[in-house]
Motif scaffolding. Structure first.
Motif, PDB file in Angstrom:
ATOM      1  N   ALA A   1      11.663  -0.585  88.422  1.00 29.88           N
ATOM      2  CA  ALA A   1      10.750  -1.123  87.390  1.00 29.88           C
ATOM      3  C   ALA A   1       9.683  -2.021  88.033  1.00 29.88           C
ATOM      4  O   ALA A   1       8.500  -1.971  87.663  1.00 29.88           O
ATOM      5  CB  ALA A   1      11.537  -1.896  86.344  1.00 29.88           C
ATOM      6  N   GLU A   2      10.098  -2.818  89.003  1.00 34.70           N
ATOM      7  CA  GLU A   2       9.124  -3.699  89.693  1.00 34.70           C
ATOM      8  C   GLU A   2       8.101  -2.883  90.474  1.00 34.70           C
ATOM      9  O   GLU A   2       6.913  -3.233  90.535  1.00 34.70           O
ATOM     10  CB  GLU A   2       9.854  -4.613  90.678  1.00 34.70           C
ATOM     11  CG  GLU A   2      10.534  -5.810  90.081  1.00 34.70           C
ATOM     12  CD  GLU A   2      11.210  -6.624  91.190  1.00 34.70           C
ATOM     13  OE1 GLU A   2      10.602  -7.582  91.680  1.00 34.70           O
ATOM     14  OE2 GLU A   2      12.333  -6.244  91.579  1.00 34.70           O
ATOM     15  N   LEU A   3       8.575  -1.799  91.081  1.00 32.13           N
ATOM     16  CA  LEU A   3       7.652  -0.959  91.858  1.00 32.13           C
ATOM     17  C   LEU A   3       6.633  -0.291  90.934  1.00 32.13           C
ATOM     18  O   LEU A   3       5.445  -0.211  91.258  1.00 32.13           O
ATOM     19  CB  LEU A   3       8.435   0.089  92.664  1.00 32.13           C
ATOM     20  CG  LEU A   3       9.255  -0.493  93.825  1.00 32.13           C
ATOM     21  CD1 LEU A   3      10.174   0.568  94.414  1.00 32.13           C
ATOM     22  CD2 LEU A   3       8.345  -1.067  94.909  1.00 32.13           C
ATOM     23  N   ILE A   4       7.092   0.180  89.771  1.00 28.39           N
ATOM     24  CA  ILE A   4       6.149   0.769  88.798  1.00 28.39           C
ATOM     25  C   ILE A   4       5.104  -0.276  88.428  1.00 28.39           C
ATOM     26  O   ILE A   4       3.890  -0.012  88.421  1.00 28.39           O
ATOM     27  CB  ILE A   4       6.904   1.271  87.539  1.00 28.39           C
ATOM     28  CG1 ILE A   4       7.765   2.498  87.884  1.00 28.39           C
ATOM     29  CG2 ILE A   4       5.911   1.610  86.408  1.00 28.39           C
ATOM     30  CD1 ILE A   4       8.664   2.986  86.766  1.00 28.39           C
ATOM     31  N   ASP A   5       5.582  -1.483  88.172  1.00 24.12           N
ATOM     32  CA  ASP A   5       4.694  -2.570  87.789  1.00 24.12           C
ATOM     33  C   ASP A   5       3.648  -2.845  88.876  1.00 24.12           C
ATOM     34  O   ASP A   5       2.477  -3.142  88.575  1.00 24.12           O
ATOM     35  CB  ASP A   5       5.562  -3.813  87.545  1.00 24.12           C
ATOM     36  CG  ASP A   5       4.886  -4.772  86.609  1.00 24.12           C
ATOM     37  OD1 ASP A   5       4.219  -4.283  85.679  1.00 24.12           O
ATOM     38  OD2 ASP A   5       4.987  -5.993  86.830  1.00 24.12           O
ATOM     39  N   ALA A   6       4.082  -2.713  90.127  1.00 27.72           N
ATOM     40  CA  ALA A   6       3.165  -2.995  91.246  1.00 27.72           C
ATOM     41  C   ALA A   6       2.016  -1.989  91.313  1.00 27.72           C
ATOM     42  O   ALA A   6       0.948  -2.285  91.851  1.00 27.72           O
ATOM     43  CB  ALA A   6       3.945  -2.999  92.558  1.00 27.72           C
ATOM     44  N   VAL A   7       2.239  -0.771  90.786  1.00 25.93           N
ATOM     45  CA  VAL A   7       1.167   0.242  90.811  1.00 25.93           C
ATOM     46  C   VAL A   7       0.235   0.082  89.595  1.00 25.93           C
ATOM     47  O   VAL A   7      -0.931   0.472  89.631  1.00 25.93           O
ATOM     48  CB  VAL A   7       1.762   1.676  90.825  1.00 25.93           C
ATOM     49  CG1 VAL A   7       0.671   2.717  91.086  1.00 25.93           C
ATOM     50  CG2 VAL A   7       2.846   1.810  91.883  1.00 25.93           C
ATOM     51  N   CYS A   8       0.779  -0.491  88.533  1.00 28.26           N
ATOM     52  CA  CYS A   8       0.006  -0.598  87.282  1.00 28.26           C
ATOM     53  C   CYS A   8      -0.920  -1.819  87.305  1.00 28.26           C
ATOM     54  O   CYS A   8      -0.502  -2.933  86.978  1.00 28.26           O
ATOM     55  CB  CYS A   8       0.954  -0.724  86.089  1.00 28.26           C
ATOM     56  SG  CYS A   8       1.896   0.757  85.738  1.00 28.26           S
ATOM     57  N   SER A   9      -2.167  -1.603  87.676  1.00 27.27           N
ATOM     58  CA  SER A   9      -3.144  -2.703  87.596  1.00 27.27           C
ATOM     59  C   SER A   9      -3.418  -2.987  86.128  1.00 27.27           C
ATOM     60  O   SER A   9      -3.465  -2.052  85.315  1.00 27.27           O
ATOM     61  CB  SER A   9      -4.459  -2.302  88.265  1.00 27.27           C
ATOM     62  OG  SER A   9      -4.204  -1.842  89.566  1.00 27.27           O
ATOM     63  N   PRO A  10      -3.632  -4.276  85.772  1.00 26.15           N
ATOM     64  CA  PRO A  10      -3.919  -4.605  84.368  1.00 26.15           C
ATOM     65  C   PRO A  10      -5.136  -3.822  83.867  1.00 26.15           C
ATOM     66  O   PRO A  10      -6.159  -3.762  84.558  1.00 26.15           O
ATOM     67  CB  PRO A  10      -4.203  -6.112  84.401  1.00 26.15           C
ATOM     68  CG  PRO A  10      -3.556  -6.593  85.661  1.00 26.15           C
ATOM     69  CD  PRO A  10      -3.599  -5.453  86.634  1.00 26.15           C
ATOM     70  N   LYS A  11      -4.978  -3.202  82.721  1.00 27.32           N
ATOM     71  CA  LYS A  11      -6.049  -2.401  82.104  1.00 27.32           C
ATOM     72  C   LYS A  11      -6.547  -1.275  83.021  1.00 27.32           C
ATOM     73  O   LYS A  11      -7.688  -0.807  82.888  1.00 27.32           O
ATOM     74  CB  LYS A  11      -7.231  -3.291  81.690  1.00 27.32           C
ATOM     75  CG  LYS A  11      -6.845  -4.316  80.647  1.00 27.32           C
ATOM     76  CD  LYS A  11      -8.083  -4.965  80.059  1.00 27.32           C
ATOM     77  CE  LYS A  11      -7.686  -5.932  78.975  1.00 27.32           C
ATOM     78  NZ  LYS A  11      -8.293  -7.218  79.034  1.00 27.32           N
ATOM     79  N   GLY A  12      -5.709  -0.885  83.964  1.00 25.78           N
ATOM     80  CA  GLY A  12      -6.115   0.156  84.927  1.00 25.78           C
ATOM     81  C   GLY A  12      -5.690   1.542  84.487  1.00 25.78           C
ATOM     82  O   GLY A  12      -5.426   1.804  83.311  1.00 25.78           O
ATOM     83  N   THR A  13      -5.570   2.430  85.479  1.00 22.68           N
ATOM     84  CA  THR A  13      -5.314   3.849  85.197  1.00 22.68           C
ATOM     85  C   THR A  13      -3.825   4.146  85.006  1.00 22.68           C
ATOM     86  O   THR A  13      -3.445   4.919  84.127  1.00 22.68           O
ATOM     87  CB  THR A  13      -5.816   4.698  86.383  1.00 22.68           C
ATOM     88  OG1 THR A  13      -5.086   4.318  87.576  1.00 22.68           O
ATOM     89  CG2 THR A  13      -7.293   4.494  86.612  1.00 22.68           C
ATOM     90  N   THR A  14      -3.000   3.521  85.848  1.00 23.42           N
ATOM     91  CA  THR A  14      -1.583   3.915  85.892  1.00 23.42           C
ATOM     92  C   THR A  14      -0.867   3.611  84.594  1.00 23.42           C
ATOM     93  O   THR A  14      -0.043   4.408  84.131  1.00 23.42           O
ATOM     94  CB  THR A  14      -0.863   3.182  87.058  1.00 23.42           C
ATOM     95  OG1 THR A  14      -1.697   3.234  88.207  1.00 23.42           O
ATOM     96  CG2 THR A  14       0.483   3.809  87.350  1.00 23.42           C
ATOM     97  N   ILE A  15      -1.210   2.447  83.996  1.00 19.95           N
ATOM     98  CA  ILE A  15      -0.509   2.065  82.768  1.00 19.95           C
ATOM     99  C   ILE A  15      -0.755   3.094  81.658  1.00 19.95           C
ATOM    100  O   ILE A  15       0.145   3.386  80.849  1.00 19.95           O
ATOM    101  CB  ILE A  15      -0.889   0.615  82.326  1.00 19.95           C
ATOM    102  CG1 ILE A  15       0.043   0.138  81.215  1.00 19.95           C
ATOM    103  CG2 ILE A  15      -2.342   0.509  81.935  1.00 19.95           C
ATOM    104  CD1 ILE A  15       1.487   0.009  81.586  1.00 19.95           C
ATOM    105  N   GLU A  16      -1.949   3.697  81.684  1.00 23.30           N
ATOM    106  CA  GLU A  16      -2.232   4.746  80.681  1.00 23.30           C
ATOM    107  C   GLU A  16      -1.290   5.932  80.902  1.00 23.30           C
ATOM    108  O   GLU A  16      -0.728   6.489  79.960  1.00 23.30           O
ATOM    109  CB  GLU A  16      -3.700   5.209  80.791  1.00 23.30           C
ATOM    110  CG  GLU A  16      -4.713   4.127  80.476  1.00 23.30           C
ATOM    111  CD  GLU A  16      -4.627   3.650  79.022  1.00 23.30           C
ATOM    112  OE1 GLU A  16      -4.409   4.496  78.127  1.00 23.30           O
ATOM    113  OE2 GLU A  16      -4.776   2.427  78.783  1.00 23.30           O
ATOM    114  N   GLY A  17      -1.129   6.311  82.180  1.00 23.91           N
ATOM    115  CA  GLY A  17      -0.233   7.430  82.493  1.00 23.91           C
ATOM    116  C   GLY A  17       1.213   7.076  82.199  1.00 23.91           C
ATOM    117  O   GLY A  17       1.979   7.899  81.677  1.00 23.91           O
TER     118      GLY A  17
END
Ligand SMILES: NC(=O)C1=CN([C@@H]2O[C@H](COP(=O)(O)OP(=O)(O)OC[C@H]3O[C@@H](n4cnc5c(N)ncnc54)[C@H](OP(=O)(O)O)[C@@H]3O)[C@@H](O)[C@H]2O)C=CC1
Ligand SMILES: O=C(O)[C@@H]1CCC=N1
Length: 258
Positions: free
Chosen positions: A208-224
């Motif tokens: 979960a922490e690693l996923i969080d590390a890829v997800c920039s705030p308001k970025g691309t990854t969180i959408e995916g």
């Protein structure tokens, strides 16, 4: 140095032989009824033979034939208590193997990544001899599990590469559909799986922490990720693992009355 023979040089046996050939500490004799299978591994082993008896005087004997053939092959080998028999067969319990051989038995669920030295294996047996541990260490990582955990291990790490190949293919195809060249998309998808897997193995952070590390705030990854969380992708993976586990248990049921 471990002297080992591999009986059955199809998909899994040949992957082990090729993986061991990457380091020259081990002497491997390859045995198969099919001369073409032996020809395919002849550059990666010390000796090839179509006669299992000729391959049966090594310290470690790996049997990598189809599950339904294992007990016949083991019976014909006539091994001694000083030798170790490794069975790769899905659904064939250690107790069944022990009835057909005097050798120490180690049941292992390997996977195809032995070929590149990246095998994930589950091993079970009363005591795993040092030479077997050395052999497994040479081609990847292994964990010791209880016999009762072998069906689920078979699904996770034995069948697992097929599930991961499928996911890599899906990622590649999504890239191709959106305009990447197929060869580029395959490299990007496969290397991303490899890098992510290496990161999980080497990092102290949980997934979960690693996923969080890829997800920039308001970025691309969180959408995916939101699309993934809303989908049933985790259930689909769970169902694939459960179906493979159930099949392994079903294969093992054939030995219940023995
Ligand atoms: N494939 C995988 O990814 C994995 C497989 N396993 C296990 O490994 C075992 C082998 O699977 P796999 O490699 O896929 O199967 P394959 O059919 O690809 O390979 C088995 C090989 O053994 C040969 N063979 C058959 N009878 C004998 C015999 N009496 N003596 C010597 N060789 C013989 C076969 O020849 P022929 O084809 O002519 O019969 C074939 O070349 C299975 O028990 C499986 O459960 C475990 C984990 C992963
Ligand atoms: O599909 C199979 O039965 C074998 C065992 C695990 C991977 N391949």
């Amino acid at each position: 140095m471990v002297r080992a023979s591999v009986i059955g040089c199809g998909n899994m046996g040949s992957a082990l032989i090729r993986g061991l050939s990457r380091i020259d500490e081990h002497t491997v004799i390859a045995c198969d009824v099919d001369p073409a299978a032996l020809e395919a591994v002849s550059d990666d082993c010390a000796e090839t033979t179509t006669d299992p008896a000729a391959a049966s005087d090594t310290d470690v004997v790996v049997v990598a034939v189809k599950p339904g053939l294992v007990l016949d092959v083991v019976t014909d080998l006539d091994l001694s208590p000083e030798q170790t028999l490794i069975s790769f067969a899905a659904g064939v319990p250690t107790t069944a193997l022990e009835e057909y051989t005097d050798a120490a038995v180690v049941r292992i669920m390997p996977n195809l990544a032995a070929e590149t030295g990246n095998m994930a294996a589950a091993a079970t047996g009363s005591e795993i001899p040092d030479d077997v541990k050395a052999l497994l260490d040479a081609v990847g990582e292994f964990v010791e599990v209880e016999e009762s955990q072998m069906d689920i291990a078979t699904a996770v790490n034995g069948s697992g590469p097929a599930f991961v190949f499928y996911l890599i293919g899906a990622m590649r195809d999504a890239g191709v559909d959106a305009g990447l060249e197929p060869e580029d998309a395959e490299v990007l998808a496969a290397q991303t799986f490899k890098g992510a897997a290496e990161t999980v193995l080497r990092s102290d952070r949980d997934i979960a922490e690693l996923i969080d590390a890829v997800c920039s705030p308001k970025g691309t990854t969180i959408e995916g990720m939101e699309a993934l969380w809303e989908s049933t992708a985790d259930e689909a993976v769970g169902e694939a693992v459960s179906a493979a586990e159930e099949r392994s248990a079903e294969l093992a049921e054939a030995f219940d009355d023995e």
